[in-house]
Design a protein around this motif. Sequence first.
Motif, PDB file in Angstrom:
ATOM      1  N   GLU A  57     -12.566  33.961  22.779  1.00 57.91           N
ATOM      2  CA  GLU A  57     -13.627  34.663  22.085  1.00 57.91           C
ATOM      3  C   GLU A  57     -13.059  35.668  21.100  1.00 57.91           C
ATOM      4  O   GLU A  57     -11.891  36.032  21.165  1.00 57.91           O
ATOM      5  CB  GLU A  57     -14.565  35.347  23.074  1.00 57.91           C
ATOM      6  N   GLY A  83     -19.744  27.724  13.018  1.00 55.82           N
ATOM      7  CA  GLY A  83     -18.792  27.686  14.114  1.00 55.82           C
ATOM      8  C   GLY A  83     -19.079  28.670  15.227  1.00 55.82           C
ATOM      9  O   GLY A  83     -18.474  28.598  16.289  1.00 55.82           O
ATOM     10  N   VAL A  84     -20.016  29.603  15.003  1.00 55.47           N
ATOM     11  CA  VAL A  84     -20.354  30.595  16.028  1.00 55.47           C
ATOM     12  C   VAL A  84     -21.301  29.957  17.034  1.00 55.47           C
ATOM     13  O   VAL A  84     -22.328  29.398  16.672  1.00 55.47           O
ATOM     14  CB  VAL A  84     -20.981  31.857  15.395  1.00 55.47           C
ATOM     15  N   ASP A  85     -20.940  30.045  18.301  1.00 51.81           N
ATOM     16  CA  ASP A  85     -21.764  29.483  19.369  1.00 51.81           C
ATOM     17  C   ASP A  85     -22.737  30.521  19.911  1.00 51.81           C
ATOM     18  O   ASP A  85     -23.922  30.265  20.045  1.00 51.81           O
ATOM     19  CB  ASP A  85     -20.862  28.956  20.487  1.00 51.81           C
ATOM     20  N   VAL A 126     -16.959  30.926  19.975  1.00 48.86           N
ATOM     21  CA  VAL A 126     -16.984  29.892  18.945  1.00 48.86           C
ATOM     22  C   VAL A 126     -17.185  28.521  19.580  1.00 48.86           C
ATOM     23  O   VAL A 126     -16.931  28.330  20.769  1.00 48.86           O
ATOM     24  CB  VAL A 126     -15.693  29.912  18.099  1.00 48.86           C
ATOM     25  N   LYS A 127     -17.658  27.578  18.766  1.00 45.11           N
ATOM     26  CA  LYS A 127     -17.945  26.235  19.275  1.00 45.11           C
ATOM     27  C   LYS A 127     -16.678  25.464  19.615  1.00 45.11           C
ATOM     28  O   LYS A 127     -16.671  24.649  20.521  1.00 45.11           O
ATOM     29  CB  LYS A 127     -18.760  25.461  18.242  1.00 45.11           C
ATOM     30  N   ILE A 132     -11.653  29.316  15.531  1.00 45.80           N
ATOM     31  CA  ILE A 132     -11.583  30.742  15.869  1.00 45.80           C
ATOM     32  C   ILE A 132     -10.973  31.576  14.739  1.00 45.80           C
ATOM     33  O   ILE A 132     -11.451  32.664  14.439  1.00 45.80           O
ATOM     34  CB  ILE A 132     -10.842  30.958  17.213  1.00 45.80           C
ATOM     35  N   VAL A 135     -13.519  31.784  11.689  1.00 46.58           N
ATOM     36  CA  VAL A 135     -14.671  32.617  12.042  1.00 46.58           C
ATOM     37  C   VAL A 135     -14.263  34.091  12.090  1.00 46.58           C
ATOM     38  O   VAL A 135     -14.977  34.960  11.588  1.00 46.58           O
ATOM     39  CB  VAL A 135     -15.293  32.160  13.390  1.00 46.58           C
TER      40      VAL A 135
END
Length: 163
Positions: A57, A83-85, A126-127, A132, A135
Motif C-alpha cells: 500500500e 490503478g487505485v483500488d 492499488v489493484k 504502485i 500511482v
Amino acid sequence: MSFEFFLKEAWNGIRRSGIMSIVSLVIVTVSLVIFGIFLLTIFNMQNIVGSLGSKMEIVAYVENIPDDYSVNEILLEITKIDGVDSVKYVPKSESWENFKKNFEGRLDLAEIVKDNPLPNSFSIKVKSSDLITSVAKKISNMNSIDEVRYSGALAERFNNIVK
C-alpha cells in the motif's frame, strides 16, 4: 502378446542387468524428486509474491488539510487515479492510538511525547503491485499531499521475480 508376456520380459531384463536397473531406477527417482522440489518452490514463490503484492500500500501524509480541500475531496481525487483500488482516511488521532497499541509495554510514550506528532494520512491500496510506483508518483504530485511513502523498490523486485 499379452500383458503377462511383457511382465516376464521386464523381469528377465531386470535379472540380467540388476545393477544397471537399480542405477536407472535411482536416477529416475532422484530426477523426479528434484523436479518436484523445483516445481513446489516456483508455485510457492508465485503465491508469496501474489499475496505480498496485494498487501502493498501507499501512505500519503497530510500535515494539515488545507481550507480549500476537504477530506472527501482528497479521497475523491485519489480514487480517480487509475490503478487505485481503495482509499482510507486515517486521522492523526487514530494513527496515534494504533502506534501506542503497537508499542504498549515496550515504550512508555506518555513520558516521552506529550502531543501527537503524527500527521493525518491516507492509506491507498492499488489493484496490482506493478502499478504502485506510477500511482505513488501521481499522488505525490497532488498539491494537498505533503509526503508519500511506499515500498516501490520492493514492488519492482517482486514483479521481476514473478516474470
